[in-house]
Design a protein around this motif. Structure first.
Motif, mmCIF file in Angstrom:
data_model
loop_
_atom_site.group_PDB
_atom_site.id
_atom_site.type_symbol
_atom_site.label_atom_id
_atom_site.label_comp_id
_atom_site.label_asym_id
_atom_site.label_seq_id
_atom_site.Cartn_x
_atom_site.Cartn_y
_atom_site.Cartn_z
ATOM 1 N N ALA A 291 0.857 -1.196 0.000
ATOM 2 C CA ALA A 291 0.000 0.000 0.000
ATOM 3 C C ALA A 291 0.886 1.236 0.000
ATOM 4 C CB ALA A 291 -0.928 0.001 1.208
ATOM 5 N N HIS A 292 0.328 2.329 -0.499
ATOM 6 C CA HIS A 292 1.106 3.567 -0.603
ATOM 7 C C HIS A 292 0.163 4.760 -0.605
ATOM 8 C CE1 HIS A 292 3.232 6.581 -3.401
ATOM 9 N NE2 HIS A 292 3.769 6.715 -2.202
ATOM 10 N N ASN A 293 0.473 5.754 0.215
ATOM 11 C CA ASN A 293 -0.225 7.032 0.155
ATOM 12 C C ASN A 293 0.720 8.121 0.643
ATOM 13 O OD1 ASN A 293 -0.247 7.029 2.961
ATOM 14 N ND2 ASN A 293 -2.439 6.585 3.161
ATOM 15 N N LYS A 294 0.188 9.303 0.909
ATOM 16 C CA LYS A 294 1.045 10.426 1.299
ATOM 17 C C LYS A 294 1.749 10.202 2.630
ATOM 18 C CE LYS A 294 -2.814 12.982 3.352
ATOM 19 N NZ LYS A 294 -2.334 12.822 4.741
ATOM 20 N N ASP A 295 1.277 9.236 3.405
ATOM 21 C CA ASP A 295 1.875 8.984 4.716
ATOM 22 C C ASP A 295 3.049 7.997 4.653
ATOM 23 O OD1 ASP A 295 0.071 10.666 6.079
ATOM 24 O OD2 ASP A 295 -1.447 9.081 6.054
ATOM 25 N N GLY A 296 3.188 7.299 3.543
ATOM 26 C CA GLY A 296 4.276 6.337 3.437
ATOM 27 C C GLY A 296 3.889 5.124 2.604
ATOM 28 N N ALA A 297 4.603 4.032 2.819
ATOM 29 C CA ALA A 297 4.328 2.806 2.065
ATOM 30 C C ALA A 297 4.557 1.588 2.953
ATOM 31 C CB ALA A 297 5.237 2.720 0.832
ATOM 32 N N VAL A 298 3.731 0.593 2.760
ATOM 33 C CA VAL A 298 3.912 -0.702 3.431
ATOM 34 C C VAL A 298 4.531 -1.645 2.409
ATOM 35 C CG1 VAL A 298 2.765 -2.673 4.503
ATOM 36 C CG2 VAL A 298 1.959 -0.338 4.997
ATOM 37 N N LEU A 299 5.707 -2.169 2.753
ATOM 38 C CA LEU A 299 6.466 -3.026 1.853
ATOM 39 C C LEU A 299 6.629 -4.413 2.440
ATOM 40 C CD1 LEU A 299 9.344 -0.471 1.072
ATOM 41 C CD2 LEU A 299 7.150 -0.731 -0.124
ATOM 42 N N LYS A 300 6.521 -5.403 1.580
ATOM 43 C CA LYS A 300 6.672 -6.798 2.031
ATOM 44 C C LYS A 300 7.838 -7.433 1.307
ATOM 45 C CE LYS A 300 4.187 -11.121 2.765
ATOM 46 N NZ LYS A 300 2.879 -11.801 2.688
ATOM 47 N N PHE A 301 8.880 -7.766 2.029
ATOM 48 C CA PHE A 301 10.043 -8.468 1.474
ATOM 49 C C PHE A 301 9.828 -9.968 1.666
ATOM 50 C CE2 PHE A 301 11.770 -4.277 1.886
ATOM 51 C CZ PHE A 301 12.792 -4.179 0.942
ATOM 52 N N SER A 302 10.207 -10.710 0.636
ATOM 53 C CA SER A 302 10.082 -12.161 0.722
ATOM 54 C C SER A 302 11.194 -12.802 -0.093
ATOM 55 C CB SER A 302 8.710 -12.625 0.222
ATOM 56 O OG SER A 302 8.513 -12.234 -1.127
ATOM 57 N N ARG A 303 11.414 -14.069 0.129
ATOM 58 C CA ARG A 303 12.461 -14.789 -0.601
ATOM 59 C C ARG A 303 11.864 -16.030 -1.210
ATOM 60 N NH1 ARG A 303 12.825 -15.603 4.793
ATOM 61 N NH2 ARG A 303 13.039 -17.753 5.533
ATOM 62 N N ALA A 304 12.444 -16.443 -2.288
ATOM 63 C CA ALA A 304 11.924 -17.621 -2.991
ATOM 64 C C ALA A 304 12.302 -18.885 -2.233
ATOM 65 C CB ALA A 304 12.534 -17.670 -4.396
#
Length: 304
Positions: A291-304
Motif C-alpha cells: 500500500a502507498h499514500n502520502k503517509d508512506g508505504a507498506v512493503l513486504k520483502f520475501s524470498r523464494a
C-alpha cells in the motif's frame, strides 16, 4: 344682421364642432391607447446554443485543463529532480527517465484529442482550435524525436529542456474566455459546458490509478519500522521517507515520496507509482508494495 348672426352662430357652431372633434379625438385616442396592452420588451439574454456547440466548447475547456495540469506536473517533476537528495543521483536519473518517457506520450495524446475535435461553426473559435492544435502538435513532434535514454549527468538538463517546451503549451490569444465576451452564443455554450466551470477536473483524475490506501489509512505493517526484521529476507515494514534495509545479504535503499516508491540496490534503480509494484533483487529476494499514500508505504520483502 340676421345673416350676420346666423353666420356668427354657424361660425361659432363650427368652432364648437371643430373644437369638439379635436378634444373628443384626442381623448378617444388616449383612452384607446391606455386600453390597448403595451408591448413588453423581453430582457436581453444570450441565444440558446446547440448541444453540439456546448459539447465542442466543453471539449476545448477539457483540453485547456489538461494542458494546465501537465504544465504544473512538469514543473513539479523538474523541481523534484533538481532537489533530489539521494546520494548517488540514481533516483533523479530514474525520475528523469520516467518523465522523458511519459511526458511525450501525454503531449501526443493531447495533440490527438485536439486533432479529433471537429469544427464548432463559430469561425473565431475554430481559429483558436487550429492555433492550439498547431502549437501542441509541434511540441509533441519535438518531444517525440528526443530519445528518453539519457546519461546520468544529462538527466536534469534533458528534463529542463522538455519542461521548457511543455510550459509553452498555453492557449493562444484571444483564448476561449476572451471570445465568449464577444460572441453571445459562445458565451451561452461556455456557461452550460460542465468542463468550463471553475475548478473542474477530469473524472477519474485521482480514481482508477489510485493504489489501495491512497484515499484511506495505510494497513498496519506486521513489523512496523523494525527494519532489522528483514535480515532473513522476510518482513513487512512501514517506510515513511527513506530506509536502509539489509535483506538476505542484499542492501536496499528505499525512498518513499507522495508519488512514488524507489528501490536502489547495487547499480540498479526500480521505481513504482503505487501498490502492486514488485522489485526483484536477485538471489530470490523481492519486495512488493502492499500500500502507498502520502503517509508512506507498506512493503513486504520475501524470498523464494
Amino acid at each position: 344682421m340676421g345673416r350676420g348672426r346666423g353666420v356668427a352662430v354657424v361660425v361659432a357652431g363650427l368652432v364648437l364642432v371643430v373644437g369638439g372633434c379635436g378634444e373628443g379625438g384626442t381623448d378617444g385616442k388616449a383612452a384607446k391607447a391606455s386600453a390597448e396592452p403595451k408591448p413588453t420588451r423581453s430582457p436581453s439574454s444570450s441565444p440558446s446554443p446547440s448541444s453540439e456547440l456546448v459539447e465542442w466548447v466543453g471539449d476545448m475547456c477539457e483540453s485547456t485543463v489538461a494542458l494546465e495540469n501537465l504544465r504544473k506536473e512538469s514543473a513539479a517533476d523538474l523541481k523534484e529532480i533538481r532537489n533530489s537528495d539521494d546520494r548517488t543521483g540514481m533516483l533523479a536519473h530514474a525520475h528523469a527517465l520516467s518523465y522523458l518517457t511519459s511526458t511525450p506520450a501525454d503531449v501526443e495524446t493531447m495533440a490527438g484529442d485536439l486533432e479529433a475535435l471537429g469544427p464548432s461553426g463559430v469561425p473565431a473559435a475554430d481559429r483558436l482550435r487550429d492555433a492550439l492544435r498547431k502549437k501542441v502538435r509541434s511540441v509533441a513532434n519535438e518531444l517525440g524525436a528526443e530519445p528518453p535514454a539519457v546519461g546520468l549527468e544529462y538527466a536534469e538538463s534533458a528534463v529542463a529542456d522538455a519542461d521548457k517546451q511543455v510550459q509553452s503549451l498555453t492557449p493562444p490569444e484571444p483564448d476561449l474566455p476572451a471570445l465568449t465576451k464577444k460572441i453571445p452564443r459562445l458565451a451561452a455554450a461556455y456557461e452550460r459546458a460542465e468542463q468550463c466551470a471553475p475548478g473542474w477536473q477530469p473524472d477519474g483524475s485521482s480514481g482508477e490509478g489510485d493504489s489501495p490506501g491512497a484515499t484511506g489509512p495505510l494497513p498496519e505493517a506486521a513489523d512496523g519500522k523494525n527494519y532489522a526484521a528483514c535480515s532473513d529476507g522476510a518482513c513487512e515494514i512501514l517506510v515513511t521517507s527513506t530506509a536502509d534495509i539489509t535483506a538476505k545479504g542484499t542492501k536496499v535503499h528505499v525512498i518513499v515520496t507522495d508519488d512514488s516508491i524507489t528501490f536502489q540496490s547495487g547499480g540498479g534503480v526500480m521505481q513504482f507509482g503505487g501498490a502492486g509494484g514488485e522489485a526483484g533483487f536477485g538471489n530470490g529476494l523481492k519486495a512488493n508494495v502492499v500500500a502507498h499514500n502520502k503517509d508512506g508505504a507498506v512493503l513486504k520483502f520475501s524470498r523464494a
